[in-house]
Design a protein around this motif. Structure first.
Motif, short mmCIF file in Angstrom:
data_model
loop_
_atom_site.label_atom_id
_atom_site.label_comp_id
_atom_site.label_asym_id
_atom_site.label_seq_id
_atom_site.Cartn_x
_atom_site.Cartn_y
_atom_site.Cartn_z
N ASN A 16 43.96 31.88 48.30
CA ASN A 16 42.78 31.63 47.48
C ASN A 16 42.91 32.22 46.08
OD1 ASN A 16 40.24 30.48 47.23
ND2 ASN A 16 39.20 32.40 47.69
N ALA A 17 44.13 32.51 45.66
CA ALA A 17 44.33 33.17 44.37
C ALA A 17 45.34 32.39 43.54
CB ALA A 17 44.81 34.60 44.58
N ASP A 18 45.23 32.54 42.24
CA ASP A 18 46.16 31.95 41.28
C ASP A 18 46.77 33.05 40.43
OD1 ASP A 18 46.08 29.06 41.64
OD2 ASP A 18 44.00 29.15 40.99
N GLY A 19 47.77 32.66 39.63
CA GLY A 19 48.31 33.55 38.61
C GLY A 19 48.88 34.84 39.16
N GLU A 20 48.61 35.94 38.45
CA GLU A 20 49.18 37.23 38.81
C GLU A 20 48.67 37.74 40.15
OE1 GLU A 20 51.61 38.91 37.32
OE2 GLU A 20 51.80 37.14 36.02
N THR A 21 47.40 37.44 40.46
CA THR A 21 46.84 37.87 41.75
C THR A 21 47.62 37.23 42.89
OG1 THR A 21 44.66 38.07 40.74
CG2 THR A 21 44.75 38.01 43.15
N TRP A 22 47.88 35.93 42.77
CA TRP A 22 48.65 35.23 43.80
C TRP A 22 50.07 35.76 43.87
CZ3 TRP A 22 52.92 32.17 42.30
CH2 TRP A 22 53.59 31.58 43.38
N ALA A 23 50.71 35.97 42.72
CA ALA A 23 52.10 36.46 42.69
C ALA A 23 52.19 37.83 43.36
CB ALA A 23 52.60 36.52 41.26
N HIS A 24 51.19 38.68 43.13
CA HIS A 24 51.19 40.01 43.74
C HIS A 24 51.04 39.91 45.26
CE1 HIS A 24 50.57 44.30 44.20
NE2 HIS A 24 49.40 44.10 44.77
N SER A 25 50.13 39.04 45.70
CA SER A 25 49.95 38.84 47.14
C SER A 25 51.23 38.35 47.80
CB SER A 25 48.81 37.84 47.40
OG SER A 25 47.58 38.35 46.99
N ARG A 26 51.88 37.40 47.17
CA ARG A 26 53.10 36.84 47.73
C ARG A 26 54.20 37.90 47.79
NH1 ARG A 26 54.59 31.58 48.74
NH2 ARG A 26 56.80 31.12 48.74
N LEU A 32 34.95 33.65 53.23
CA LEU A 32 35.73 34.10 54.39
C LEU A 32 36.99 34.84 53.98
CD1 LEU A 32 36.36 34.16 57.44
CD2 LEU A 32 37.46 31.91 57.16
N LEU A 33 37.75 34.28 53.04
CA LEU A 33 39.10 34.77 52.77
C LEU A 33 39.23 35.58 51.49
CD1 LEU A 33 41.19 31.66 53.83
CD2 LEU A 33 40.64 33.68 55.17
N GLY A 34 38.16 35.68 50.69
CA GLY A 34 38.22 36.49 49.48
C GLY A 34 39.34 36.07 48.56
N ASP A 42 42.36 49.61 48.26
CA ASP A 42 41.06 48.96 48.40
C ASP A 42 40.99 48.28 49.77
OD1 ASP A 42 38.72 47.57 48.23
OD2 ASP A 42 39.32 46.27 46.57
N LYS A 43 40.17 48.81 50.66
CA LYS A 43 40.09 48.29 52.02
C LYS A 43 39.62 46.84 52.06
CE LYS A 43 39.47 52.54 54.70
NZ LYS A 43 38.63 53.23 55.71
N LYS A 44 38.71 46.48 51.17
CA LYS A 44 38.21 45.11 51.17
C LYS A 44 39.33 44.14 50.82
CE LYS A 44 34.02 44.29 49.89
NZ LYS A 44 32.78 44.05 49.12
N SER A 45 40.16 44.49 49.83
CA SER A 45 41.29 43.63 49.45
C SER A 45 42.28 43.53 50.60
CB SER A 45 41.97 44.17 48.20
OG SER A 45 41.10 44.16 47.09
N MET A 46 42.50 44.65 51.30
CA MET A 46 43.40 44.63 52.45
C MET A 46 42.86 43.72 53.54
SD MET A 46 44.47 48.65 52.77
CE MET A 46 45.40 48.35 54.28
N ARG A 47 41.55 43.76 53.75
CA ARG A 47 40.92 42.89 54.75
C ARG A 47 41.19 41.43 54.43
NH1 ARG A 47 34.92 41.87 53.64
NH2 ARG A 47 34.42 43.86 54.60
N TYR A 48 41.02 41.06 53.16
CA TYR A 48 41.19 39.65 52.80
C TYR A 48 42.64 39.21 52.93
CZ TYR A 48 36.35 39.50 51.19
OH TYR A 48 34.98 39.53 51.14
N GLU A 49 43.58 40.07 52.53
CA GLU A 49 44.98 39.71 52.70
C GLU A 49 45.30 39.54 54.18
OE1 GLU A 49 46.86 38.67 50.55
OE2 GLU A 49 46.38 39.60 48.63
#
Length: 515
Positions: free
Chosen positions: A140-150, A133-135, A306-313
């Protein structure tokens, strides 16, 4: 006979290689034992005594059956709290599908996991449950991916954005219209979920679903209503997959898959709009107005192609913006409707506003309203339980030794679950009447980590001030409009546990407008 001949014909080098491999494994085990023994000694760790006895020590299927049974009964959280009471402590251990699990409701342990030793832990199996559901979004992310999202999401919740209450006021009129003014029974939980998705989509995406504007009780599904229904089904699938753990990969729920598809397609509309907006020429942007307010997806489109990444965020943030606030309001109004004296006291405080919608600063000055929200988040925390997976050998300050007061060794690969629901019901922190909704207790309470409504540490909820502002604003405006609030739901509050915690069966009330 052939097998013996075959073995006998092997080169001695094969046996030497096999012996070396065995020796390496044994040496590795010995080294690990010695390293861990030194680690335990350095931190003063003692073995845990509290162990939950399970009938199936390999797969813990009895634990899984009990969990699903309690889920159907709406008693998962009650069962978790009861288990702590039966164990006689607030930290115990068991095995779940070959994964060691440590469960705790100790503030110092939770503080260690979420803050002091934050880097020792990951989200673990949550990814398996949440990803369909949330990609790979912030939840649903750790490390650098999570830090970037935040980093991307944080600007949406700066004070200037949260303090703009006009977004809420635009939808209040539709909420008032949807609530019967003559005391007829209404399920305001459904209305709260519609209100929060309307305000969240406007706040985050720049345009609202306006599901309240077209709301008619018993009406057939519209696009927004269909999305809301699909979102609920998809969230339930996340919960089921979470309870199954590693076994989730063996399941396939076609209804849930279709619901997830509906959710993705719905949010993709907003993503496409944001991308088109970002592709406007500078001239067109200036023509549209230079003083545009901050819109989450518009900013996201500037830093992500990336539209898919935008969708999940977007889905991650929408989940937080919609469900947590609606759950808080639903749970709180269930209790307010049961205790008319509290509603009267709340209305007396709101009366100082003279019927004028509050500013952000005025909202913060309404102490009794704040106590009501705090008490709701205490007795019915919207995220009542969570977990982290140890990515390296680490330690908890409590849980070891005969009395559970010594440090506890946590081996790599251990799942640490923590229960705010149980912790918020500890009499030594909140008084003997912990099962009673009593806002007045917050007149003197100044809790630390024993009160955890919005998580803590580096992953503390970015939107907590937004959620409190929205819930407070809606409550204050309803208190201005409706003189009397009656419960139409016999019996005590019931659990409806999805990704957030709301009222089982809804929040059915009768509301009477001022004459």
């Amino acid at each position: 006979m052939l097998s013996f001949v075959s073995l006998g014909s092997k080169s001695p080098a094969v046996y030497i290689l096999a012996a070396c491999l065995i020796a390496l494994v044994v040496a590795s085990r010995i080294r690990l034992y010695l390293v861990r023994r030194a680690f335990k000694k350095e931190h003063g760790c003692q073995p845990i005594q509290a162990k939950w006895p399970i009938k199936d020590p390999i797969f813990a299927l009895d634990v899984m059956r009990t969990t699903f049974k309690r889920g159907r009964e709406g008693k998962i959280l009650e069962g978790a709290a009861e288990r702590f009471r039966r164990m006689g402590c607030y930290t115990y251990k068991y095995a779940n599908f070959t994964t060691p699990v440590i469960s705790t409701a100790e503030p110092e342990n939770i503080k260690t996991v979420l803050a002091l030793r934050f880097k020792d832990y990951s989200l673990g199996m949550r990814k398996l449950a949440f990803t369909p559901l949330l990609g790979q979004g912030i939840f649903n992310a750790d490390g650098e991916t999570w830090a970037h999202s935040r980093h991307i999401i944080r600007p949406s919740f700066v004070r200037d954005q949260v303090a703009d209450l006009n977004t809420f006021e635009r939808h209040i009129a539709y909420l008032f219209k949807a609530i019967p003014h003559d005391g007829s029974t209404a399920n305001i939980q459904e209305l709260f979920f519609r209100f929060t998705i309307d305000s969240a989509t406007e706040f985050l995406f720049g345009q609202s679903t306006n599901s309240l504007r077209v709301y008619k009780p018993g009406a057939g599904p519209q696009e927004d209503a269909a999305f809301a229904e699909a979102f609920a089904i998809a969230q339930n699938d996340v919960v089921v997959r979470g309870r199954l753990g590693n076994l989730a990969m063996l399941t396939r729920n076609k209804k849930a898959q279709q619901a997830i598809k509906v959710c993705h397609e719905y949010v993709d509309q907003f993503v496409d709009d944001a991308v088109r907006h970002n592709e406007m020429t500078d001239v067109e942007k200036k023509a549209a107005g230079s003083g545009e307010k901050y819109i989450f997806l518009h900013e996201l489109a500037k830093s992500m192609n990336d539209k898919k990444s935008m969708r999940y965020e977007a889905l991650n943030v929408l989940l937080a913006g919609r469900d947590t606030t609606a759950s808080l309001l639903s749970n709180m109004f269930f209790e307010l409707a049961k205790q008319p004296a509290i509603w009267t006291k709340l209305r007396e405080e709101v009366a100082q506003l003279d019927g004028v919608p509050p500013t952000y600063e005025q909202l913060k000055s309404l102490k009794y309203l704040k106590w009501c929200m705090n008490e709701s988040l205490r007795i019915h925390p919207v995220v009542p339980g969570n977990s982290r997976l140890a990515e390296r050998d680490t330690v908890l300050p409590l849980g070891g030794g005969p009395n559970g007061m010594s440090p506890l060794f946590v081996p790599k690969g251990t799942l640490v679950t923590y229960s705010p629901w149980t912790m918020h019901r500890r009499p030594e922190f909140f008084g003997e009447d912990v099962e009673i909704f009593r806002p007045e207790r917050w007149e003197t309470l100044r809790p630390g980590w024993e009160y955890l409504p919005f998580n803590g540490g580096p992953r503390i909820c970015l939107g907590q001030q937004y959620a409190l502002a929205e819930a407070g604003y809606v409550t204050a405006r309803l208190a201005m409009q409706f003189e009397k609030l009656e419960s139409r739901q016999p019996g005590p509050w019931k659990e409806a546990l999805q990704l957030t915690l709301s009222c089982g069966g809804g929040t059915k009330v009768g509301m009477f407008a001022e004459a």
